[in-house]
Design a protein around this motif. Structure first.
Motif, PDB file in Angstrom:
ATOM      1  N   MET A 152     -24.261  45.569  22.627  1.00 34.48           N
ATOM      2  CA  MET A 152     -24.091  44.143  22.359  1.00 34.48           C
ATOM      3  C   MET A 152     -23.063  43.537  23.330  1.00 34.48           C
ATOM      4  O   MET A 152     -23.245  42.418  23.812  1.00 34.48           O
ATOM      5  N   LYS A 153     -22.021  44.268  23.650  1.00 33.27           N
ATOM      6  CA  LYS A 153     -21.027  43.794  24.624  1.00 33.27           C
ATOM      7  C   LYS A 153     -21.637  43.695  26.021  1.00 33.27           C
ATOM      8  O   LYS A 153     -21.371  42.742  26.754  1.00 33.27           O
ATOM      9  N   ILE A 154     -22.475  44.655  26.378  1.00 33.84           N
ATOM     10  CA  ILE A 154     -23.147  44.625  27.686  1.00 33.84           C
ATOM     11  C   ILE A 154     -24.093  43.430  27.758  1.00 33.84           C
ATOM     12  O   ILE A 154     -24.162  42.733  28.773  1.00 33.84           O
ATOM     13  N   ILE A 155     -24.824  43.176  26.678  1.00 31.82           N
ATOM     14  CA  ILE A 155     -25.724  42.008  26.647  1.00 31.82           C
ATOM     15  C   ILE A 155     -24.929  40.722  26.764  1.00 31.82           C
ATOM     16  O   ILE A 155     -25.336  39.802  27.480  1.00 31.82           O
ATOM     17  N   ASP A 156     -23.794  40.646  26.083  1.00 33.90           N
ATOM     18  CA  ASP A 156     -22.944  39.453  26.201  1.00 33.90           C
ATOM     19  C   ASP A 156     -22.532  39.224  27.645  1.00 33.90           C
ATOM     20  O   ASP A 156     -22.464  38.083  28.113  1.00 33.90           O
ATOM     21  N   GLU A 157     -22.278  40.291  28.367  1.00 34.40           N
ATOM     22  CA  GLU A 157     -21.816  40.165  29.749  1.00 34.40           C
ATOM     23  C   GLU A 157     -22.952  39.935  30.749  1.00 34.40           C
ATOM     24  O   GLU A 157     -22.832  39.118  31.645  1.00 34.40           O
ATOM     25  N   TYR A 158     -24.067  40.647  30.591  1.00 31.62           N
ATOM     26  CA  TYR A 158     -25.132  40.613  31.594  1.00 31.62           C
ATOM     27  C   TYR A 158     -26.420  39.929  31.131  1.00 31.62           C
ATOM     28  O   TYR A 158     -27.290  39.648  31.952  1.00 31.62           O
ATOM     29  N   GLY A 159     -26.583  39.708  29.843  1.00 26.96           N
ATOM     30  CA  GLY A 159     -27.807  39.109  29.326  1.00 26.96           C
ATOM     31  C   GLY A 159     -28.904  40.140  29.131  1.00 26.96           C
ATOM     32  O   GLY A 159     -28.726  41.321  29.405  1.00 26.96           O
ATOM     33  N   LEU A 160     -30.024  39.680  28.641  1.00 25.61           N
ATOM     34  CA  LEU A 160     -31.188  40.553  28.458  1.00 25.61           C
ATOM     35  C   LEU A 160     -31.961  40.647  29.773  1.00 25.61           C
ATOM     36  O   LEU A 160     -32.306  39.619  30.358  1.00 25.61           O
TER      37      LEU A 160
END
Length: 108
Positions: free
Chosen positions: A70-78
């Motif tokens: 979830m943190k990675i998605i917050d940073e880079y998106g889907l």
């Protein structure tokens, strides 16, 4: 807690490209909240390119927990949103490795 020797591979969110890649591609939608987070692992992209593609991106060569992805998605998106055609690298979706069939059985 991993219960199976090999996981079921799924995506986090819809991936139109993957569904069309298979000649008889189908999809099911399961709310992530139905799963115990302890039986899920994630890669930012398909597992094999994620572990082998050497381009220095910080999310490569990593397996994530639910909270970490979830943190990675917050940073880079889907990846499905920013790379639907695959022209920006091998990541086209977030892969989910499901290590227990209990929830999946409801959808078979």
């Amino acid at each position: 807690m991993k219960k199976m020797k090999y996981p079921h591979y799924m995506t986090l969110g819809r991936c139109k490209w993957l569904k069309e890649w298979y000649t008889t591609g189908e999809e099911i939608q399961i709310q992530i909240s139905e799963f115990n987070p302890d039986i899920l692992s994630f890669t930012y992209g398909d597992l094999f390119p994620t572990m082998r593609y050497k381009d220095g991106k910080p999310y490569r060569e990593q397996i994530y927990t639910f909270h970490e992805i979830m943190k990675i998605i917050d940073e880079y998106g889907l990846p499905q949103a920013w790379n639907p055609d695959g022209d920006k690298g091998p990541e086209r979706y977030i892969e989910v490795q499901v290590w227990d069939e209990e929830v999946l059985r409801k959808y078979l």
